[in-house]
Each structure stands twice: as structure tokens, then as C-alpha cells.
Design an enzyme around this catalytic site. Structure first.
Site, PDB file in Angstrom:
ATOM      1  N   HIS A 191       0.806  -1.223   0.000  1.00 20.77           N
ATOM      2  CA  HIS A 191       0.000   0.000   0.000  1.00 20.77           C
ATOM      3  C   HIS A 191       0.839   1.272   0.000  1.00 20.77           C
ATOM      4  O   HIS A 191       0.429   2.296   0.558  1.00 20.77           O
ATOM      5  CB  HIS A 191      -0.966   0.009   1.199  1.00 20.77           C
ATOM      6  CG  HIS A 191      -2.219  -0.755   0.936  1.00 20.77           C
ATOM      7  ND1 HIS A 191      -2.720  -1.695   1.823  1.00 20.77           N
ATOM      8  CD2 HIS A 191      -3.089  -0.735  -0.104  1.00 20.77           C
ATOM      9  CE1 HIS A 191      -3.836  -2.223   1.330  1.00 20.77           C
ATOM     10  NE2 HIS A 191      -4.079  -1.660   0.166  1.00 20.77           N
ATOM     11  N   GLU A 215       3.797  -5.803  -3.448  1.00 21.21           N
ATOM     12  CA  GLU A 215       3.041  -4.783  -4.182  1.00 21.21           C
ATOM     13  C   GLU A 215       3.169  -3.414  -3.542  1.00 21.21           C
ATOM     14  O   GLU A 215       3.066  -3.274  -2.324  1.00 21.21           O
ATOM     15  CB  GLU A 215       1.565  -5.197  -4.227  1.00 21.21           C
ATOM     16  CG  GLU A 215       0.672  -4.239  -4.976  1.00 21.21           C
ATOM     17  CD  GLU A 215      -0.748  -4.767  -5.109  1.00 21.21           C
ATOM     18  OE1 GLU A 215      -1.681  -3.947  -5.192  1.00 21.21           O
ATOM     19  OE2 GLU A 215      -0.929  -6.006  -5.135  1.00 21.21           O
ATOM     20  N   GLU A 241      -1.560   0.657  -9.573  1.00 25.37           N
ATOM     21  CA  GLU A 241      -2.968   0.988  -9.363  1.00 25.37           C
ATOM     22  C   GLU A 241      -3.175   2.486  -9.207  1.00 25.37           C
ATOM     23  O   GLU A 241      -4.276   2.985  -9.433  1.00 25.37           O
ATOM     24  CB  GLU A 241      -3.513   0.255  -8.147  1.00 25.37           C
ATOM     25  CG  GLU A 241      -2.952   0.732  -6.816  1.00 25.37           C
ATOM     26  CD  GLU A 241      -3.484  -0.073  -5.645  1.00 25.37           C
ATOM     27  OE1 GLU A 241      -4.294   0.478  -4.867  1.00 25.37           O
ATOM     28  OE2 GLU A 241      -3.093  -1.238  -5.505  1.00 25.37           O
ATOM     29  N   HIS A 291      -5.397  -4.142 -11.268  1.00 30.20           N
ATOM     30  CA  HIS A 291      -5.969  -3.920  -9.943  1.00 30.20           C
ATOM     31  C   HIS A 291      -7.491  -3.965 -10.058  1.00 30.20           C
ATOM     32  O   HIS A 291      -8.066  -3.374 -10.963  1.00 30.20           O
ATOM     33  CB  HIS A 291      -5.502  -2.545  -9.459  1.00 30.20           C
ATOM     34  CG  HIS A 291      -5.974  -2.138  -8.117  1.00 30.20           C
ATOM     35  ND1 HIS A 291      -6.885  -1.122  -7.922  1.00 30.20           N
ATOM     36  CD2 HIS A 291      -5.650  -2.586  -6.884  1.00 30.20           C
ATOM     37  CE1 HIS A 291      -7.087  -0.953  -6.623  1.00 30.20           C
ATOM     38  NE2 HIS A 291      -6.358  -1.825  -5.967  1.00 30.20           N
TER      39      HIS A 291
END
Length: 395
Positions: A191, A215, A241, A291
Site C-alpha cells: 500500500h 506490491e 494501481e 488492480h
């Protein structure tokens, strides 16, 4: 055929509000799109209202020229708000075009290359606290058919992490890996939390777990930082994303900043733009794994891309959702025992909306909680699977 209006709907989905649109035409054909933007839904509603004035009277099947002109004439380019609004409109135009011909969208993209896509589950961990909780949730999710699990084990950490905090995160990973065994794929979410030093330290610690990827290890706004992390990391890196359109993603691909690129069809420009980005990724032999944590229309559009794009690797999808997800649309999804989601049959995107069910779930404010205590409280207590539901196609 001419565009006559846009209808916009919001649906309370517990952790966010879905933003769904219908583009109407004078021939009675309606196309659907999704512009869900967590925490900024009202901003997207304003962008859609502004753009609608430029759409009325246009031919919906002229997708390329319409999108080019909307971007050109908007002056302020890029970004998540306008990008999400334009993405929803773009996918609705594909839906209209395919419906007018009586074919699925994938036919317009070159036809199907597969009838199913490999999926990994997100959201399966809601409510878990201890490593044992995560292990139990992982086991339940694998028993439903999933062969891939993604989650963020890093709580609400911001840029740095202590050794004891890292040990706590690694204990989750160890518990899940021990529970599900070596054949279930693990996807570790970051994140965008960490600085370069911390992200590279974490990447080294992840190697024994053999994740498919790590990620968004750092914030999305510094490509040099991401390149440095990938250079050092012993595990594959994924991101994308929060990059918008080809201009946002092409530099990362050119510099091989990632092993997997993850544009979101609801933010990065829509179906045609993701198909174009998949080609850019293929040229560089970089994995393409969009995503997709949102609602039925986002999933339908991503599946049509997955049906037609040869280098499509993984479908991200929620393992469970709010119990009213099956009510708001005609979504029909089948998860196989091998962990694949079947490409739905039907024309266009294959989705129609139930206005009455949508009206029962009006907008409710859900601020993002990425750096607050209830980070993982993303599903209600009555969460349900929405796959293979009795009485629906594919039973």
C-alpha cells in the site's frame, strides 16, 4: 445513435461507495461503467456532471475520438478524479458498442484467448487479528476454491517499521504459509507505505515465503525510489494501481521498475487504455495483472480484458462482499475448483443494474483508513461469498 444522458448511482458498500453510471442513447441501448474512487466519490460525481455536458449528442460507438477529445478539451489532464470519471464513460461506450452488435466486449478487442482467468482473493482477512486468525481465514478461503491470497500484513505503519513490528508482520505470513502449504500463491501488499531502506529490508525478509510479488512497496509518486527497490529486491515487485493512463505507466515500463504492472480499469482510462497498456507491458515482457478491488462493473470490464489480452496474468477479486452485492446487478461469477474465474457469457459487459436495490443502499461516508487502527475492517460481520450462487447462471 446519439448519447442522450448519463445516470449516476452511488451504492453504500461498507468500506466505500460504488459509483456506477449508465450512458443512455436515443436508440434505447444503455451502457454501464464504474467510477468508484474510495474516499473521493463526491469529487467523481462532480467530474461526471461536468463531462456529461460534452457527451450529449455524440455517437457512442466513436470511442477513440470521443475519449481523445474529452481528454484534450478538458485541459487539466490526468489524476484519479477525472481519470475515474472518464474511465467509467469509456467502458460504458464499449458496452453500448458491443450491445449494438450483439457481441461481448471481448469480441471487439480481438476475441477470446481464454475462457477463464486465474484469480487471487483480496478481503479474505477482514476481522483477523492474530496469526492464528489469519491462518484460519486463509484456510476457509482456500476451501472455497481460491489458490491465491493477497493481503497487507503491515498494519498502519508509515514509511518505517521497527524490528518487532516486522516480526509481527512476518508471523502472519508464516502462519498463513504453514496453513495453506506451498502450492497456494501469496501476494504481499505494501500500500505504498515504506521508504526505500525499509522496503528493501522487508523484501529480503519476504524471500523465504516465495511471494508472487511485493506490491506497492513505496509511495507511487517517485519512480526512482521504486526502481532502486526493484534493483535490490530478491522478490518480484508490482505496482500501478495509482498510475493513470499510458503517460503514467509507460515510463515505469520503459525503466523496468516493476515485474507486474497493475492499472485499474476504473482509474487508468478504461478498457481500451488497459488493452493498450497490456501491449506496452508485453513489449517489455512485464506481467500484466490489473488492480480490481471494486464492484460488479469493474470486475466485468476487467474480465473482458482478461478474456482477450494474451499476457493477462491474474484477476484480483474480493473473496466475499456485502450481502447485497448480488442484488444490485445481474453479476454472475463462477469460481472453479482450480482457482479460476470463468469469463461470463453475454453481450456487452453482461451487466445490468437493479435500480430498486441500488436505491435501498444510499451514499454513506466512508473515509479511507489506511493509516488508522481499523485498517482491516473492510467487510461487515454478515459478509458473504458472491460466487456460484444458487439460482444464477453457472450454478
Amino acid at each position: 445513435m446519439k448519447i442522450t444522458s448519463i445516470d449516476v448511482h452511488t451504492v453504500d458498500f461498507y468500506r466505500t461507495n460504488l459509483v456506477l453510471i449508465e450512458v443512455n442513447t436515443d436508440e434505447g441501448i444503455t451502457g454501464v461503467g464504474e467510477a468508484t474512487l474510495e474516499g473521493r466519490e463526491r469529487a467523481v460525481l462532480g467530474a461526471l456532471a461536468d463531462i456529461e455536458e460534452s457527451l450529449i449528442g455524440r455517437e457512442p460507438t466513436r470511442i477513440s475520438s470521443t475519449m481523445y477529445e474529452l481528454v484534450r478539451d478538458g485541459y487539466w489532464r490526468g489524476g484519479p478524479v477525472v481519470g475515474s470519471a472518464l474511465s467509467a464513460i469509456e467502458m460504458a461506450l464499449w458496452d453500448i458498442s458491443a450491445r449494438a452488435l450483439g457481441v461481448p466486449v471481448s469480441r471487439l478487442l480481438g476475441g477470446q484467448t481464454r475462457d477463464r482467468v486465474r484469480a487471487y482473493a483480496n478481503g479474505w482477512f477482514s476481522g483477523a487479528a492474530s496469526p492464528e486468525d489469519y491462518a484460519a481465514a486463509a484456510r476457509r478461503t482456500v476451501e472455497t476454491g481460491f489458490r491465491g491470497l493477497k493481503w497487507d500484513p503491515f498494519e498502519n505503519f508509515d514509511l518505517a517499521i521497527t524490528h518487532s513490528q516486522l516480526d509481527r508482520s512476518l508471523a502472519q505470513l508464516q502462519a498463513v504459509r504453514d496453513e495453506v502449504g506451498p502450492d497456494v500463491e501469496l501476494f504481499v501488499e505494501g500500500h505504498g507505505r515504506f521508504d526505500v531502506r525499509t522496503a528493501t529490508m522487508i523484501a529480503r525478509e519476504l524471500e523465504p515465503f516465495r511471494p508472487v510479488w511485493f506490491e506497492e512497496p513505496c509511495p507511487p509518486d517517485n519512480l526512482d525510489a521504486l526502481c532502486e527497490i526493484r534493483r535490490i529486491s530478491p522478490v518480484p515487485i508490482a505496482a500501478g494501481e495509482r498510475w493513470f493512463g499510458r503517460q503514467g505507466i509507460a515510463p515505469a515500463l520503459a525503466r523496468h521498475a516493476v515485474d507486474f504492472v497493475q492499472p485499474d480499469v476504473t482509474h487508468a482510462g478504461g478498457i481500451g487504455e488497459l488493452a493498450f497498456i497490456s501491449t506496452l507491458a508485453a513489449v517489455s515482457y512485464i506481467g500484466f495483472a490489473p488492480h480490481n478491488p471494486s464492484g460488479p462493473i469493474s470486475t466485468a470490464a476487467t474480465l473482458q480484458i482478461g478474456a482477450s489480452v494474451p499476457n493477462f496474468h491474474y484477476l484480483e477479486i474480493m473473496a466475499t462482499d456485502v450481502p447485497w452485492r448480488p442484488d444490485i446487478s445481474s453479476e454472475r461469477l463462477v469460481l472453479t475448483e482450480e482457482g479460476d474465474v470463468m469469463i461470463p457469457e453475454g453481450i456487452g459487459l453482461g451487466i445490468t443494474l437493479d435500480h430498486d436495490a441500488i436505491a435501498r443502499r444510499p451514499f454513506a461516508a466512508h473515509p479511507l483508513r489506511l493509516f488508522s487502527e481499523p485498517t482491516y475492517d473492510i467487510r461487515p460481520d454478515d459478509e458473504l461469498s458472491f460466487f456460484n450462487l444458487p439460482g444464477r447462471d453457472g450454478e
